[in-house]
Enzyme design. Structure first.
Site, PDB file in Angstrom:
ATOM      1  CB  ALA A  29      -0.944  -0.008   1.201  1.00 46.36           C
ATOM      2  CD  GLU A  80     -12.132   5.995 -20.924  1.00 47.49           C
ATOM      3  OE1 GLU A  80     -11.762   4.832 -20.707  1.00 47.49           O
ATOM      4  OE2 GLU A  80     -11.343   6.896 -21.247  1.00 47.49           O
ATOM      5  CB  CYS A 112      -9.048  10.966 -20.118  1.00 46.85           C
ATOM      6  SG  CYS A 112      -8.936   9.363 -19.314  1.00 46.85           S
ATOM      7  CB  THR A 153      -6.245   5.864 -10.351  1.00 44.37           C
ATOM      8  OG1 THR A 153      -6.088   5.117 -11.565  1.00 44.37           O
ATOM      9  CG2 THR A 153      -4.930   5.894  -9.589  1.00 44.37           C
ATOM     10  NE  ARG A 199       8.215   1.286 -15.952  1.00 41.05           N
ATOM     11  CZ  ARG A 199       8.357   2.103 -14.921  1.00 41.05           C
ATOM     12  NH1 ARG A 199       8.236   3.398 -15.104  1.00 41.05           N
ATOM     13  NH2 ARG A 199       8.622   1.631 -13.726  1.00 41.05           N
ATOM     14  CB  THR A 201      -0.219   4.921 -20.496  1.00 38.49           C
ATOM     15  OG1 THR A 201       0.384   4.764 -19.213  1.00 38.49           O
ATOM     16  CG2 THR A 201      -0.850   3.590 -20.887  1.00 38.49           C
ATOM     17  CG  HIS A 234      -5.787  13.660 -18.094  1.00 44.15           C
ATOM     18  ND1 HIS A 234      -7.054  13.472 -17.575  1.00 44.15           N
ATOM     19  CD2 HIS A 234      -5.267  12.414 -18.265  1.00 44.15           C
ATOM     20  CE1 HIS A 234      -7.285  12.175 -17.447  1.00 44.15           C
ATOM     21  NE2 HIS A 234      -6.215  11.515 -17.868  1.00 44.15           N
ATOM     22  CE  LYS A 239       4.609  10.872  -6.731  1.00 42.85           C
ATOM     23  NZ  LYS A 239       5.592   9.777  -6.675  1.00 42.85           N
ATOM     24  NE  ARG A 243       8.197  12.665 -16.579  1.00 40.70           N
ATOM     25  CZ  ARG A 243       8.350  11.477 -17.140  1.00 40.70           C
ATOM     26  NH1 ARG A 243       7.861  10.396 -16.530  1.00 40.70           N
ATOM     27  NH2 ARG A 243       8.977  11.334 -18.291  1.00 40.70           N
ATOM     28  CG  ASN A 266      -8.041   9.137 -14.347  1.00 41.68           C
ATOM     29  OD1 ASN A 266      -8.637  10.135 -14.756  1.00 41.68           O
ATOM     30  ND2 ASN A 266      -7.358   8.338 -15.153  1.00 41.68           N
ATOM     31  CB  SER A 296      -5.498   6.757 -23.960  1.00 39.26           C
ATOM     32  OG  SER A 296      -4.833   6.948 -22.732  1.00 39.26           O
TER      33      SER A 296
END
Length: 350
Positions: A29, A80, A112, A153, A199, A201, A234, A239, A243, A266, A296
């Site tokens: 966790a 979606e 999204c 999420t 990754r 994505t 978005h 993170k 970033r 999300n 996406s």
């Protein structure tokens, strides 16, 4: 100037904490929470879906400002997780809010960013003079397979924006998009849950497109991050937006008001739009907001927005509907079994 005439949000009150999901599937966790920056996510009630969330968000927007239902010429719902594969959610919203049948309506899908695509469509229709007002909604009851990384999420919620011209609470100065065929996330017809490229994505999915649209916007309007008071990106997790904000030159202070994903999760098509709503909840006349969505498949829509004096006028009543902060307060927490029941992951056999 075409822009935002009113806005509203709906977030279910139910939540599940990330450690509770990790407890069931054997994940660490602390590592998961630290890696995602998400601590809990919203969960729909047993009788809530994308349609009910979209209706509640639209009603909240209309409570904040009086609009003649006959002046609503378009409704677009991006999601979606539409309740029906063939039956528009937008028609349900129109009927529920008392809009006239003399309107255009459709459901949008682009992962999204389907909600922000609806914003752009409404902008074009209003600017052309075809309609007085349009409503763009981004709403989802996001899906993630049991035990998949998405399950930590994938949340529920949505936001509605009324787009009009004259006396807007926020002018949309410019919008632009960046789109490629990047298959980072997909769901085939008949499949219950989406699949993702791990990754992949992140890059070349999220980061390439968000930065691509953002830099197009900087070039189009001749601005830099220093010209904005706030920025919204978005937020599939906490993170990624932090970033990309840093890579583009935005500060933590600029993105803080709209970064709601740690307590919300999300909400897919609702994610960047709820972030924008949370920012408008605290914005003052003259504030400038930079927004970039991501969907996406893949693409991003960027917006340059300036808050106007109308946001503090008597015509717009921000207190007439709950703020994002108020909707996130006083949650009801579920264990995994109740969460699975609410999400339809387990169904009673009759």
């Amino acid at each position: 100037m075409v822009g935002i005439y009113s806005y509203g949000v709906y977030i279910p009150r139910y939540r599940i904490k990330v450690p509770e999901i990790a407890r069931v599937w054997g994940g660490n966790a602390d590592d998961i929470t630290r890696g995602l920056g998400v601590f809990e996510k919203s969960v729909p009630d047993l009788d809530e879906d994308t349609a009910t969330i979209a209706v509640e968000a639209a009603r909240a927007a209309l409570r904040r400002r009086t609009i003649d239902p006959e002046a609503i010429g378009a409704i677009y719902v991006g999601s979606e997780s539409h309740p029906y594969a063939v039956k528009p959610t937008a028609c349900t919203v129109g009927e529920a809010i008392g809009a006239t049948p003399n309107m255009t309506a459709a459901d949008y899908e682009f992962a999204c960013k389907a909600g922000t695509a609806g914003l752009q469509t409404c902008m074009g229709l209003v600017r052309s003079g075809m309609i007085p007002f349009g409503i763009a909604i981004g709403a989802d009851v996001a899906q993630g397979a049991p035990g998949d990384a998405l399950e930590y999420t994938a949340a529920a919620g949505g936001a509605a924006f009324v787009i009009g011209e004259g006396e807007t609470i926020a002018d949309i100065n410019q919008t632009c998009s960046y789109t490629t065929d990047t298959p980072d996330f997909w769901r085939r017809e008949g499949q219950s849950y989406p699949r993702h490229g791990g990754r992949f994505t992140g890059d070349p999915g999220y980061f390439k497109h968000v930065q691509g649209a953002a830099r197009l916007m900087f070039d189009a309007v001749g601005t830099s991050p220093n010209d904005y008071d706030y920025a919204v990106f978005h937020q599939p997790n906490a993170k990624f937006p932090q970033r990309v904000a840093k890579a583009l030159g935005f500060t933590q202070e600029q993105i803080r008001p709209g970064l709601v994903v740690p307590r919300l999760g999300n909400t897919y098509s609702g994610a960047s739009m709820i972030g924008l709503a949370a920012t408008l909840d605290v914005a003052k006349p003259g504030d400038r907001i930079f927004v970039t969505s991501f969907g996406s498949g893949a693409g991003s829509d960027a917006f340059d927005i300036t808050v106007t004096d109308a946001i503090g006028s008597g015509a717009f009543d921000r207190a007439a509907a709950p703020t994002v902060e108020q909707l996130l307060a006083n949650p009801i927490y579920l264990d995994y079994a109740l969460y699975a029941k609410h999400k339809g992951k387990i169904v009673m056999q009759r």
